[in-house]
Design a protein around this motif. Structure first.
Motif, PDB file in Angstrom:
ATOM      1  N   HIS A 157       0.831  -1.203   0.000  1.00  0.00           N
ATOM      2  CA  HIS A 157       0.000   0.000   0.000  1.00  0.00           C
ATOM      3  C   HIS A 157       0.870   1.260   0.000  1.00  0.00           C
ATOM      4  CE1 HIS A 157      -4.326   0.635   0.247  1.00  0.00           C
ATOM      5  NE2 HIS A 157      -4.089   1.763   0.891  1.00  0.00           N
ATOM      6  N   VAL A 158       1.901   1.258   0.832  1.00  0.00           N
ATOM      7  CA  VAL A 158       2.807   2.411   0.923  1.00  0.00           C
ATOM      8  C   VAL A 158       3.594   2.568  -0.371  1.00  0.00           C
ATOM      9  CG1 VAL A 158       4.902   3.281   2.053  1.00  0.00           C
ATOM     10  CG2 VAL A 158       3.001   2.411   3.432  1.00  0.00           C
ATOM     11  N   ARG A 159       4.022   1.451  -0.947  1.00  0.00           N
ATOM     12  CA  ARG A 159       4.825   1.500  -2.174  1.00  0.00           C
ATOM     13  C   ARG A 159       4.098   2.248  -3.288  1.00  0.00           C
ATOM     14  NH1 ARG A 159       5.542  -2.400  -6.651  1.00  0.00           N
ATOM     15  NH2 ARG A 159       7.520  -1.925  -7.670  1.00  0.00           N
ATOM     16  N   HIS A 160       2.838   1.916  -3.494  1.00  0.00           N
ATOM     17  CA  HIS A 160       2.079   2.614  -4.538  1.00  0.00           C
ATOM     18  C   HIS A 160       1.561   3.963  -4.042  1.00  0.00           C
ATOM     19  CE1 HIS A 160      -0.629   3.423  -7.838  1.00  0.00           C
ATOM     20  NE2 HIS A 160      -1.611   3.610  -6.970  1.00  0.00           N
ATOM     21  N   GLY A 161       1.079   4.005  -2.785  1.00  0.00           N
ATOM     22  CA  GLY A 161       0.444   5.199  -2.260  1.00  0.00           C
ATOM     23  C   GLY A 161       1.362   6.400  -2.158  1.00  0.00           C
ATOM     24  N   PHE A 162       2.611   6.178  -1.742  1.00  0.00           N
ATOM     25  CA  PHE A 162       3.558   7.290  -1.602  1.00  0.00           C
ATOM     26  C   PHE A 162       3.833   7.946  -2.950  1.00  0.00           C
ATOM     27  CE2 PHE A 162       7.886   9.003  -1.561  1.00  0.00           C
ATOM     28  CZ  PHE A 162       7.827   9.836  -0.464  1.00  0.00           C
ATOM     29  N   TRP A 163       4.090   7.113  -3.958  1.00  0.00           N
ATOM     30  CA  TRP A 163       4.354   7.641  -5.294  1.00  0.00           C
ATOM     31  C   TRP A 163       3.125   8.340  -5.851  1.00  0.00           C
ATOM     32  CZ3 TRP A 163       2.130   6.534 -10.049  1.00  0.00           C
ATOM     33  CH2 TRP A 163       2.788   7.064 -11.157  1.00  0.00           C
ATOM     34  N   SER A 164       1.954   7.717  -5.651  1.00  0.00           N
ATOM     35  CA  SER A 164       0.710   8.280  -6.163  1.00  0.00           C
ATOM     36  C   SER A 164       0.388   9.625  -5.503  1.00  0.00           C
ATOM     37  CB  SER A 164      -0.443   7.294  -5.918  1.00  0.00           C
ATOM     38  OG  SER A 164      -1.655   7.780  -6.442  1.00  0.00           O
ATOM     39  N   ALA A 165       0.636   9.710  -4.171  1.00  0.00           N
ATOM     40  CA  ALA A 165       0.391  10.967  -3.455  1.00  0.00           C
ATOM     41  C   ALA A 165       1.300  12.074  -3.973  1.00  0.00           C
ATOM     42  CB  ALA A 165       0.608  10.764  -1.957  1.00  0.00           C
ATOM     43  N   ALA A 166       2.539  11.729  -4.282  1.00  0.00           N
ATOM     44  CA  ALA A 166       3.482  12.719  -4.813  1.00  0.00           C
ATOM     45  C   ALA A 166       2.981  13.272  -6.146  1.00  0.00           C
ATOM     46  CB  ALA A 166       4.862  12.087  -4.989  1.00  0.00           C
ATOM     47  N   GLN A 167       2.429  12.390  -6.995  1.00  0.00           N
ATOM     48  CA  GLN A 167       1.882  12.841  -8.283  1.00  0.00           C
ATOM     49  C   GLN A 167       0.673  13.760  -8.063  1.00  0.00           C
ATOM     50  OE1 GLN A 167       3.686  11.870 -11.004  1.00  0.00           O
ATOM     51  NE2 GLN A 167       4.923  10.867  -9.445  1.00  0.00           N
ATOM     52  N   THR A 168      -0.211  13.351  -7.146  1.00  0.00           N
ATOM     53  CA  THR A 168      -1.430  14.111  -6.877  1.00  0.00           C
ATOM     54  C   THR A 168      -1.122  15.509  -6.357  1.00  0.00           C
ATOM     55  OG1 THR A 168      -2.617  12.076  -6.353  1.00  0.00           O
ATOM     56  CG2 THR A 168      -3.588  14.121  -5.553  1.00  0.00           C
ATOM     57  N   LEU A 169      -0.107  15.610  -5.482  1.00  0.00           N
ATOM     58  CA  LEU A 169       0.226  16.885  -4.864  1.00  0.00           C
ATOM     59  C   LEU A 169       1.179  17.726  -5.704  1.00  0.00           C
ATOM     60  CD1 LEU A 169       0.582  15.633  -1.176  1.00  0.00           C
ATOM     61  CD2 LEU A 169      -1.350  16.854  -2.199  1.00  0.00           C
ATOM     62  N   GLY A 170       1.496  17.236  -6.910  1.00  0.00           N
ATOM     63  CA  GLY A 170       2.311  18.019  -7.835  1.00  0.00           C
ATOM     64  C   GLY A 170       3.802  17.951  -7.598  1.00  0.00           C
ATOM     65  N   VAL A 171       4.245  16.997  -6.776  1.00  0.00           N
ATOM     66  CA  VAL A 171       5.686  16.860  -6.505  1.00  0.00           C
ATOM     67  C   VAL A 171       6.363  16.058  -7.603  1.00  0.00           C
ATOM     68  CG1 VAL A 171       7.401  15.994  -4.858  1.00  0.00           C
ATOM     69  CG2 VAL A 171       5.269  17.009  -4.028  1.00  0.00           C
ATOM     70  N   ALA A 183      12.329   6.087  -3.502  1.00  0.00           N
ATOM     71  CA  ALA A 183      11.950   6.471  -2.135  1.00  0.00           C
ATOM     72  C   ALA A 183      10.747   5.656  -1.671  1.00  0.00           C
ATOM     73  CB  ALA A 183      11.625   7.961  -2.084  1.00  0.00           C
ATOM     74  N   ALA A 184       9.770   5.436  -2.579  1.00  0.00           N
ATOM     75  CA  ALA A 184       8.579   4.648  -2.242  1.00  0.00           C
ATOM     76  C   ALA A 184       8.955   3.213  -1.920  1.00  0.00           C
ATOM     77  CB  ALA A 184       7.586   4.693  -3.399  1.00  0.00           C
ATOM     78  N   ASN A 185       9.833   2.631  -2.741  1.00  0.00           N
ATOM     79  CA  ASN A 185      10.272   1.256  -2.505  1.00  0.00           C
ATOM     80  C   ASN A 185      11.056   1.134  -1.201  1.00  0.00           C
ATOM     81  OD1 ASN A 185       9.135   0.369  -4.899  1.00  0.00           O
ATOM     82  ND2 ASN A 185      11.018   0.623  -6.084  1.00  0.00           N
ATOM     83  N   GLY A 186      11.955   2.089  -0.971  1.00  0.00           N
ATOM     84  CA  GLY A 186      12.774   2.054   0.241  1.00  0.00           C
ATOM     85  C   GLY A 186      11.942   2.228   1.502  1.00  0.00           C
ATOM     86  N   LEU A 187      10.993   3.162   1.455  1.00  0.00           N
ATOM     87  CA  LEU A 187      10.126   3.408   2.608  1.00  0.00           C
ATOM     88  C   LEU A 187       9.247   2.198   2.895  1.00  0.00           C
ATOM     89  CD1 LEU A 187       9.262   5.509   4.696  1.00  0.00           C
ATOM     90  CD2 LEU A 187       7.620   6.387   3.035  1.00  0.00           C
ATOM     91  N   ALA A 188       8.675   1.617   1.842  1.00  0.00           N
ATOM     92  CA  ALA A 188       7.824   0.434   2.011  1.00  0.00           C
ATOM     93  C   ALA A 188       8.613  -0.728   2.599  1.00  0.00           C
ATOM     94  CB  ALA A 188       7.224   0.031   0.662  1.00  0.00           C
ATOM     95  N   LEU A 189       9.824  -0.932   2.101  1.00  0.00           N
ATOM     96  CA  LEU A 189      10.666  -2.026   2.589  1.00  0.00           C
ATOM     97  C   LEU A 189      11.062  -1.809   4.047  1.00  0.00           C
ATOM     98  CD1 LEU A 189      12.198  -4.630   1.928  1.00  0.00           C
ATOM     99  CD2 LEU A 189      14.132  -3.217   1.176  1.00  0.00           C
ATOM    100  N   ALA A 190      11.448  -0.577   4.394  1.00  0.00           N
ATOM    101  CA  ALA A 190      11.869  -0.270   5.762  1.00  0.00           C
ATOM    102  C   ALA A 190      10.718  -0.453   6.753  1.00  0.00           C
ATOM    103  CB  ALA A 190      12.404   1.165   5.828  1.00  0.00           C
ATOM    104  N   LEU A 191       9.527   0.025   6.389  1.00  0.00           N
ATOM    105  CA  LEU A 191       8.369  -0.118   7.271  1.00  0.00           C
ATOM    106  C   LEU A 191       7.991  -1.582   7.459  1.00  0.00           C
ATOM    107  CD1 LEU A 191       6.061   2.825   6.122  1.00  0.00           C
ATOM    108  CD2 LEU A 191       7.122   2.567   8.360  1.00  0.00           C
ATOM    109  N   THR A 192       7.940  -2.324   6.345  1.00  0.00           N
ATOM    110  CA  THR A 192       7.574  -3.739   6.426  1.00  0.00           C
ATOM    111  C   THR A 192       8.580  -4.513   7.269  1.00  0.00           C
ATOM    112  OG1 THR A 192       6.578  -3.613   4.217  1.00  0.00           O
ATOM    113  CG2 THR A 192       7.021  -5.802   5.085  1.00  0.00           C
ATOM    114  N   ALA A 193       9.865  -4.293   7.014  1.00  0.00           N
ATOM    115  CA  ALA A 193      10.906  -5.000   7.772  1.00  0.00           C
ATOM    116  C   ALA A 193      10.855  -4.630   9.247  1.00  0.00           C
ATOM    117  CB  ALA A 193      12.281  -4.665   7.186  1.00  0.00           C
ATOM    118  N   GLY A 194      10.632  -3.352   9.534  1.00  0.00           N
ATOM    119  CA  GLY A 194      10.585  -2.909  10.921  1.00  0.00           C
ATOM    120  C   GLY A 194       9.427  -3.532  11.687  1.00  0.00           C
TER     121      GLY A 194
END
Length: 208
Positions: A157-171, A183-194
């Motif tokens: 969810h984070v992997r797709h959602g983070f990237w999608s939110a960045a597109q929506t907010l114009g980043v 960044a989306a892949n790294g964040l998703a992996l870090a959260l899941t592993a943690g």
């Protein structure tokens, strides 16, 4: 959808950081659990800040769910007939967002009943002793299965959602595409592993 998602993402980062305190032993983890109830003192009364966080999170969850429903209905209205072929570039995380959201909604209910209210907690739930409660939950096979499946859903969810939110907010932009996806892949992996490291530690006896 984007703003509520990022709000919950911020909570997940703080939550996994708190969860990892379990590796420092029962005294530190229980002290962290106590701090959550007295944060903001002496300005705020006992658990006021915690309830404020809960209310904001509940509002974010409701806003996210309502937005997901509205966007889903809009998509169906725009194209009532499904694509004959799968859309090119559509990742597994993208295709499973709706199911992932349902899994996470069910997990949140179970998680609260298990470690907050103690209603479905295995063994004897002990108020003020989160360390022992965590060990109890992850000493059961079903506790581990439910939690790990939910955390894998979080990662997708984070992997797709983070990237999608960045597109929506114009980043997002063509130039930043690789950076944002990384960044989306790294964040998703870090959260899941943690998150998954806690039940694994209990199962292997590292935390006991």
């Amino acid at each position: 959808m984007a703003v509520s998602g990022l709000l919950m993402l911020g909570y997940l980062v703080a939550h996994v950081a708190g969860n990892l305190k379990v590796f420092f032993g029962p005294e530190e983890f229980n002290a962290y659990g106590h701090w959550l109830r007295v944060m903001g003192a002496p300005v705020l009364h006992h658990e006021w800040a915690l309830w404020l966080v809960r209310i904001v999170l509940l509002a974010a969850v409701v806003a996210h769910a309502v937005s997901a429903y509205q966007l889903s209905r809009r998509d169906l209205k725009a194209r009532p007939t499904a694509y004959v072929h799968r859309r090119k570039g559509s990742s597994y995380a993208t295709r499973t967002m709706r199911w992932g959201g349902i899994i996470l909604a069910l997990f949140i209910v179970w998680h609260i009943l298990d470690l907050t209210t103690g209603t479905v907690h295995p063994g004897g739930f002990e108020e003020g002793r989160p360390y022992q409660n965590v060990v109890d939950t992850f000493s059961t096979w079903y506790g581990n299965v439910i939690y790990i499946v939910a955390m894998l859903a979080v990662g997708l969810h984070v992997r797709h959602g983070f990237w999608s939110a960045a597109q929506t907010l114009g980043v997002g932009s063509a130039r930043r595409e690789r950076l944002l996806r990384g960044a989306a892949n790294g964040l998703a992996l870090a959260l899941t592993a943690g998150f998954v490291s806690v039940p694994v530690a209990v199962m292997t006896g590292v935390v006991s």
